[in-house]
Write an enzyme that holds these catalytic residues in place. Structure first.
Site, PDB file in Angstrom:
ATOM      1  N   ASP A   1       9.591  -8.122   2.004  1.00  0.00           N
ATOM      2  CA  ASP A   1       9.743  -7.831   3.418  1.00  0.00           C
ATOM      3  C   ASP A   1      11.227  -7.607   3.656  1.00  0.00           C
ATOM      4  O   ASP A   1      12.061  -8.315   3.078  1.00  0.00           O
ATOM      5  CB  ASP A   1       9.213  -8.974   4.293  1.00  0.00           C
ATOM      6  CG  ASP A   1       8.908  -8.473   5.700  1.00  0.00           C
ATOM      7  OD1 ASP A   1       8.189  -7.453   5.822  1.00  0.00           O
ATOM      8  OD2 ASP A   1       9.407  -9.060   6.669  1.00  0.00           O
TER       9      ASP A   1
ATOM     10  N   HIS B   1       0.851  -1.187   0.000  1.00  0.00           N
ATOM     11  CA  HIS B   1       0.000   0.000   0.000  1.00  0.00           C
ATOM     12  C   HIS B   1       0.890   1.242   0.000  1.00  0.00           C
ATOM     13  O   HIS B   1       0.429   2.344   0.214  1.00  0.00           O
ATOM     14  CB  HIS B   1      -0.949  -0.034   1.213  1.00  0.00           C
ATOM     15  CG  HIS B   1      -2.007  -1.086   1.095  1.00  0.00           C
ATOM     16  ND1 HIS B   1      -3.346  -0.797   0.947  1.00  0.00           N
ATOM     17  CD2 HIS B   1      -1.924  -2.442   1.052  1.00  0.00           C
ATOM     18  CE1 HIS B   1      -4.035  -1.921   0.838  1.00  0.00           C
ATOM     19  NE2 HIS B   1      -3.192  -2.942   0.911  1.00  0.00           N
ATOM     20  N   ASN B   2       2.209   1.007  -0.216  1.00  0.00           N
ATOM     21  CA  ASN B   2       3.186   2.092  -0.209  1.00  0.00           C
ATOM     22  C   ASN B   2       3.475   2.494  -1.669  1.00  0.00           C
ATOM     23  O   ASN B   2       3.996   1.700  -2.446  1.00  0.00           O
ATOM     24  CB  ASN B   2       4.434   1.537   0.507  1.00  0.00           C
ATOM     25  CG  ASN B   2       5.604   2.482   0.486  1.00  0.00           C
ATOM     26  OD1 ASN B   2       5.789   3.267  -0.441  1.00  0.00           O
ATOM     27  ND2 ASN B   2       6.407   2.392   1.534  1.00  0.00           N
TER      28      ASN B   2
ATOM     29  N   GLY C   1       5.619   4.499  -2.968  1.00  0.00           N
ATOM     30  CA  GLY C   1       7.043   4.549  -3.314  1.00  0.00           C
ATOM     31  C   GLY C   1       7.542   3.174  -3.730  1.00  0.00           C
ATOM     32  O   GLY C   1       8.234   3.016  -4.742  1.00  0.00           O
ATOM     33  N   LYS C   2       7.149   2.165  -2.944  1.00  0.00           N
ATOM     34  CA  LYS C   2       7.566   0.785  -3.257  1.00  0.00           C
ATOM     35  C   LYS C   2       6.972   0.349  -4.589  1.00  0.00           C
ATOM     36  O   LYS C   2       7.639  -0.283  -5.405  1.00  0.00           O
ATOM     37  CB  LYS C   2       7.061  -0.175  -2.169  1.00  0.00           C
ATOM     38  CG  LYS C   2       8.063  -0.413  -1.080  1.00  0.00           C
ATOM     39  CD  LYS C   2       7.622  -1.605  -0.232  1.00  0.00           C
ATOM     40  CE  LYS C   2       8.506  -1.716   0.991  1.00  0.00           C
ATOM     41  NZ  LYS C   2       8.051  -2.757   1.916  1.00  0.00           N
TER      42      LYS C   2
ATOM     43  N   LYS D   1      23.769   3.138  -3.927  1.00  0.00           N
ATOM     44  CA  LYS D   1      23.111   2.263  -2.936  1.00  0.00           C
ATOM     45  C   LYS D   1      22.181   1.283  -3.651  1.00  0.00           C
ATOM     46  O   LYS D   1      22.223   0.073  -3.381  1.00  0.00           O
ATOM     47  CB  LYS D   1      22.304   3.092  -1.924  1.00  0.00           C
ATOM     48  CG  LYS D   1      21.544   2.196  -0.956  1.00  0.00           C
ATOM     49  CD  LYS D   1      20.503   2.889  -0.101  1.00  0.00           C
ATOM     50  CE  LYS D   1      19.582   1.837   0.526  1.00  0.00           C
ATOM     51  NZ  LYS D   1      18.426   2.372   1.219  1.00  0.00           N
TER      52      LYS D   1
ATOM     53  N   TYR E   1      17.168   3.157   8.616  1.00  0.00           N
ATOM     54  CA  TYR E   1      18.441   3.015   9.334  1.00  0.00           C
ATOM     55  C   TYR E   1      19.664   3.342   8.455  1.00  0.00           C
ATOM     56  O   TYR E   1      20.786   3.069   8.859  1.00  0.00           O
ATOM     57  CB  TYR E   1      18.576   1.586   9.867  1.00  0.00           C
ATOM     58  CG  TYR E   1      17.558   1.188  10.917  1.00  0.00           C
ATOM     59  CD1 TYR E   1      17.919   1.072  12.259  1.00  0.00           C
ATOM     60  CD2 TYR E   1      16.237   0.917  10.582  1.00  0.00           C
ATOM     61  CE1 TYR E   1      17.001   0.694  13.226  1.00  0.00           C
ATOM     62  CE2 TYR E   1      15.303   0.541  11.541  1.00  0.00           C
ATOM     63  CZ  TYR E   1      15.694   0.431  12.851  1.00  0.00           C
ATOM     64  OH  TYR E   1      14.779   0.055  13.808  1.00  0.00           O
TER      65      TYR E   1
ATOM     66  N   HIS F   1      20.462  -4.776  -0.507  1.00  0.00           N
ATOM     67  CA  HIS F   1      19.768  -6.046  -0.279  1.00  0.00           C
ATOM     68  C   HIS F   1      18.608  -6.216  -1.258  1.00  0.00           C
ATOM     69  O   HIS F   1      18.324  -7.296  -1.739  1.00  0.00           O
ATOM     70  CB  HIS F   1      19.270  -6.091   1.171  1.00  0.00           C
ATOM     71  CG  HIS F   1      18.606  -4.820   1.641  1.00  0.00           C
ATOM     72  ND1 HIS F   1      19.161  -3.573   1.461  1.00  0.00           N
ATOM     73  CD2 HIS F   1      17.412  -4.589   2.255  1.00  0.00           C
ATOM     74  CE1 HIS F   1      18.363  -2.649   1.955  1.00  0.00           C
ATOM     75  NE2 HIS F   1      17.284  -3.242   2.436  1.00  0.00           N
ATOM     76  N   ARG F   2      17.927  -5.081  -1.580  1.00  0.00           N
ATOM     77  CA  ARG F   2      16.791  -5.139  -2.499  1.00  0.00           C
ATOM     78  C   ARG F   2      17.285  -5.457  -3.915  1.00  0.00           C
ATOM     79  O   ARG F   2      16.706  -6.266  -4.628  1.00  0.00           O
ATOM     80  CB  ARG F   2      16.072  -3.784  -2.466  1.00  0.00           C
ATOM     81  CG  ARG F   2      14.596  -3.869  -2.655  1.00  0.00           C
ATOM     82  CD  ARG F   2      13.860  -2.632  -2.139  1.00  0.00           C
ATOM     83  NE  ARG F   2      13.690  -2.663  -0.701  1.00  0.00           N
ATOM     84  CZ  ARG F   2      14.325  -1.885   0.153  1.00  0.00           C
ATOM     85  NH1 ARG F   2      15.161  -0.967  -0.253  1.00  0.00           N
ATOM     86  NH2 ARG F   2      14.124  -2.019   1.445  1.00  0.00           N
TER      87      ARG F   2
HETATM   88  P1  IMP Z   1       9.139  -3.317   5.363  1.00  0.00           P
HETATM   89  O1  IMP Z   1       9.919  -4.190   4.447  1.00  0.00           O
HETATM   90  O2  IMP Z   1       8.299  -2.321   4.629  1.00  0.00           O
HETATM   91  O3  IMP Z   1       8.399  -4.104   6.407  1.00  0.00           O
HETATM   92  O4  IMP Z   1      10.166  -2.374   6.143  1.00  0.00           O
HETATM   93  C1  IMP Z   1      11.096  -2.825   7.054  1.00  0.00           C
HETATM   94  C2  IMP Z   1      11.914  -1.706   7.639  1.00  0.00           C
HETATM   95  O5  IMP Z   1      13.287  -2.045   7.431  1.00  0.00           O
HETATM   96  C3  IMP Z   1      11.765  -0.344   7.002  1.00  0.00           C
HETATM   97  O6  IMP Z   1      10.745   0.389   7.593  1.00  0.00           O
HETATM   98  C4  IMP Z   1      13.130   0.284   7.254  1.00  0.00           C
HETATM   99  O7  IMP Z   1      13.208   0.840   8.498  1.00  0.00           O
HETATM  100  C5  IMP Z   1      14.064  -0.889   7.259  1.00  0.00           C
HETATM  101  N1  IMP Z   1      14.750  -0.925   5.987  1.00  0.00           N
HETATM  102  C6  IMP Z   1      14.504  -1.769   4.961  1.00  0.00           C
HETATM  103  N2  IMP Z   1      15.313  -1.495   3.921  1.00  0.00           N
HETATM  104  C7  IMP Z   1      16.060  -0.443   4.313  1.00  0.00           C
HETATM  105  C8  IMP Z   1      17.067   0.318   3.656  1.00  0.00           C
HETATM  106  O8  IMP Z   1      17.440   0.117   2.489  1.00  0.00           O
HETATM  107  N3  IMP Z   1      17.600   1.320   4.385  1.00  0.00           N
HETATM  108  C9  IMP Z   1      17.225   1.625   5.649  1.00  0.00           C
HETATM  109  N4  IMP Z   1      16.282   0.961   6.293  1.00  0.00           N
HETATM  110  C10 IMP Z   1      15.703  -0.075   5.629  1.00  0.00           C
END
Ligand code: IMP
Length: 208
Positions: free
Chosen positions: A75, A15-16, A18-19, A189, A168, A194-195
């Site tokens: 996730d 629901h984001n 940006g993602k 970056k 973070y 990781h993504r």
């Molecule tokens: P979710 O995947 O939307 O549940 O988010 C997990 C959380 O991990 C995010 O809200 C961020 O705080 C953190 N996170 C995930 N990827 C990154 C990144 O690339 N940089 C900084 N924080 C991250």
């Protein structure tokens, strides 16, 4: 053999916005039409898993079952070796300020401080190794699924440095670098995060 996405519609279980934009830009060149779970009015399931894989699958399966269309979810989070992998799947929760009346929302500085407090509380020589994880899960409406796990290793630094990125990023220095994720050019970056690692694995298997 892993099932392939082929072409057609794919629901992005987020629901984001940006993602959705970031994921669509990566997948639409491969012939997929990306739809968001939000725009289809699909429910957001509770993330009750204890691993990134479980949570990504919960989200992808909920969207695939509700829409009848193949779905993709992600996730992600930060794991700290000396904290036994925490905050891990609770990365976003550690930033919640819900206990202060009237100031609900996420406070990343507080979350970074909490991690740092727990780490430095273990003594000056505690190992500062940490890693970001990202799991991408694909779920087909008939119950079949595929997962791709990405990771970037690094170390935590304090105090936070840099203005770019999110979450973070200001305390994470990726292996082989001196800058934090928040000081690096976003393109740099995004090429080694990781993504990016998880997407490379998905694209190689699904479209290679
Ligand atoms: P979710 O995947 O939307 O549940 O988010 C997990 C959380 O991990 C995010 O809200 C961020 O705080 C953190 N996170 C995930 N990827 C990154 C990144 O690339 N940089 C900084 N924080 C991250």
């Amino acid at each position: 053999m892993t099932r392939r996405l082929g072409s057609g519609s794919l629901v992005i279980a987020t629901h984001n916005s940006g993602k959705l934009k970031e994921i669509s830009a990566l997948l639409e060149p491969h012939g997929l039409k990306c739809l968001s779970a939000g725009s289809l009015g699909l429910p957001e399931p509770a993330e009750t898993g204890t691993t990134f894989v479980e949570n990504a699958l919960i989200k992808a399966r909920a969207s695939a079952e509700a829409s009848g269309i193949v779905a993709l979810a992600d996730d992600s989070g930060l794991s700290v070796q000396a904290l036994d992998g925490r905050p891990g799947v609770y990365t976003a929760d550690w930033a919640e300020r819900q206990w202060f009346e009237g100031s609900a929302g996420r406070d990343w500085y507080m979350a970074m401080g909490k991690v740092e407090g727990m780490l430095s509380g273990q003594g000056p020589n505690v190992p500062r190794d940490a890693w970001f994880s990202c799991v991408l899960a694909i779920a087909w409406p008939d119950g079949e699924s595929a997962v791709y796990e990405g990771r970037v290793n690094g170390a935590l630094t304090w105090p936070p440095r840099g203005e770019m990125g999110f979450g973070y990023d200001p305390v994470f220095v990726p292996e082989g670098y001196e800058k934090t994720f928040a000081e690096l050019d976003p393109a740099e970056k995004h090429a080694m995060s990781h993504r990016a690692d998880a997407f490379k694995k998905l694209v190689a298997e699904q479209f290679g």
